[in-house]
Design a protein around this motif. Sequence first.
Motif, short mmCIF file in Angstrom:
data_model
loop_
_atom_site.label_atom_id
_atom_site.label_comp_id
_atom_site.label_asym_id
_atom_site.label_seq_id
_atom_site.Cartn_x
_atom_site.Cartn_y
_atom_site.Cartn_z
N MET A 96 0.83 -1.20 0.00
CA MET A 96 0.00 0.00 0.00
C MET A 96 0.87 1.26 0.00
SD MET A 96 -3.34 -0.22 -0.03
CE MET A 96 -3.87 1.22 0.89
N PHE A 97 1.90 1.26 0.83
CA PHE A 97 2.77 2.41 0.92
C PHE A 97 3.42 2.70 -0.43
CE2 PHE A 97 6.59 4.81 1.63
CZ PHE A 97 6.27 5.68 2.65
N SER A 98 3.93 1.67 -1.09
CA SER A 98 4.58 1.86 -2.38
C SER A 98 3.62 2.42 -3.42
CB SER A 98 5.18 0.54 -2.87
OG SER A 98 6.24 0.13 -2.04
N PHE A 99 2.39 1.86 -3.46
CA PHE A 99 1.40 2.35 -4.41
C PHE A 99 1.09 3.82 -4.18
CE2 PHE A 99 -0.34 -2.16 -4.90
CZ PHE A 99 0.16 -2.30 -6.18
N LEU A 100 0.88 4.20 -2.92
CA LEU A 100 0.42 5.55 -2.60
C LEU A 100 1.54 6.58 -2.61
CD1 LEU A 100 -1.99 4.65 0.33
CD2 LEU A 100 -2.64 5.36 -1.97
N ILE A 154 -6.42 1.55 -7.60
CA ILE A 154 -6.66 0.38 -6.76
C ILE A 154 -6.20 0.68 -5.34
CG2 ILE A 154 -5.96 -2.00 -6.30
CD1 ILE A 154 -5.78 -2.35 -9.40
N ALA A 155 -4.99 1.27 -5.23
CA ALA A 155 -4.43 1.55 -3.91
C ALA A 155 -5.11 2.73 -3.23
CB ALA A 155 -2.93 1.82 -4.03
N ALA A 156 -5.32 3.81 -3.98
CA ALA A 156 -5.80 5.05 -3.36
C ALA A 156 -7.30 5.10 -3.17
CB ALA A 156 -5.35 6.24 -4.21
N GLU A 157 -8.06 4.35 -3.98
CA GLU A 157 -9.52 4.46 -3.93
C GLU A 157 -10.21 3.14 -3.62
OE1 GLU A 157 -10.94 6.37 -7.48
OE2 GLU A 157 -9.38 7.92 -7.40
#
Length: 290
Positions: free
Chosen positions: A39-43, A248-251
């Motif tokens: 999640m951290f990497s995506f965001l 996908i990660a943020a929403e």
Amino acid sequence: MQSSMNEALQYIEENLDTEIDEKEIEKITGTSIYHFRRMFSFLAGMTLTAYIRNRRLSNAMFDLLREDVNVTDMAFKYGYHSVDGFSRAFREWARCKPSEVKHQQKHKLKAFPKLTFQLTIQGGADMNYRIVEKEAFKIIGVSKKVPMQFEGVNPEIEKLAQSITESQKGKMHEHANLEPRQVINASYHFDEGRMKEEGYLEHMIGVLTDEEGPFGGLDVLEVPAHTWAIFSSQGPFPQTMQEIWAKIAAEWLPSSSYELVEAPEISFVEDYSNLDNVYSEIWMAVKRKD
């Protein structure tokens, strides 16, 4: 989700000069460290390891401006096992030696501020997805360790694609008996769980099968049974697909009842003939949140 991730960042902030306990992060976020790192990497557009390293070096920069601080103290305060290792990392990040910081203060000093997540849940009008249960399968193809890249076409993956022989292509298509019955890309074995993370992952170009083989020398990746969230999109490639990864990660993940599980991340593109209008899918293994 937003508040727990920011609480985890605050925990990290308060422990930059000591060991950061991944179990404590799991307790704060209520999810696995693997999921938090993904999640951290995506965001954030960077790995958690890189963020922690940059925050430590940024704090060291300000500490070194004080008269009563020396380089050796900073090296051990921020977790380096040698002064040389700290000095090398600091020089690469700040473009100056630690011993030069006091002389640089009237000129240009570097800082890396603390990160805070502010998620905006916009709804998924342009996010088409389906939830599918899949039995165990194999991915067979050709694989290579490649550097992680968040934007644009990864040149190492392009080289991997160009290295596949006609014989290997024939073997793949001979055994491709599961949907989508065409070549897919799979990323797995991410380096993010390692403290000396260099941003690499394993990438395979191949097909899905439930056959037993043999597969004529192709690499084989066993994938257990999972629930999969399959996101479809159409538009310019690779920008549209990369925007869906971010959404996908943020929403989707923060607002859904699912979380990621450790499994290959699979994608495929239907046709490259018109790069302005490409149909693609992203497959993410998920489970319902407890």
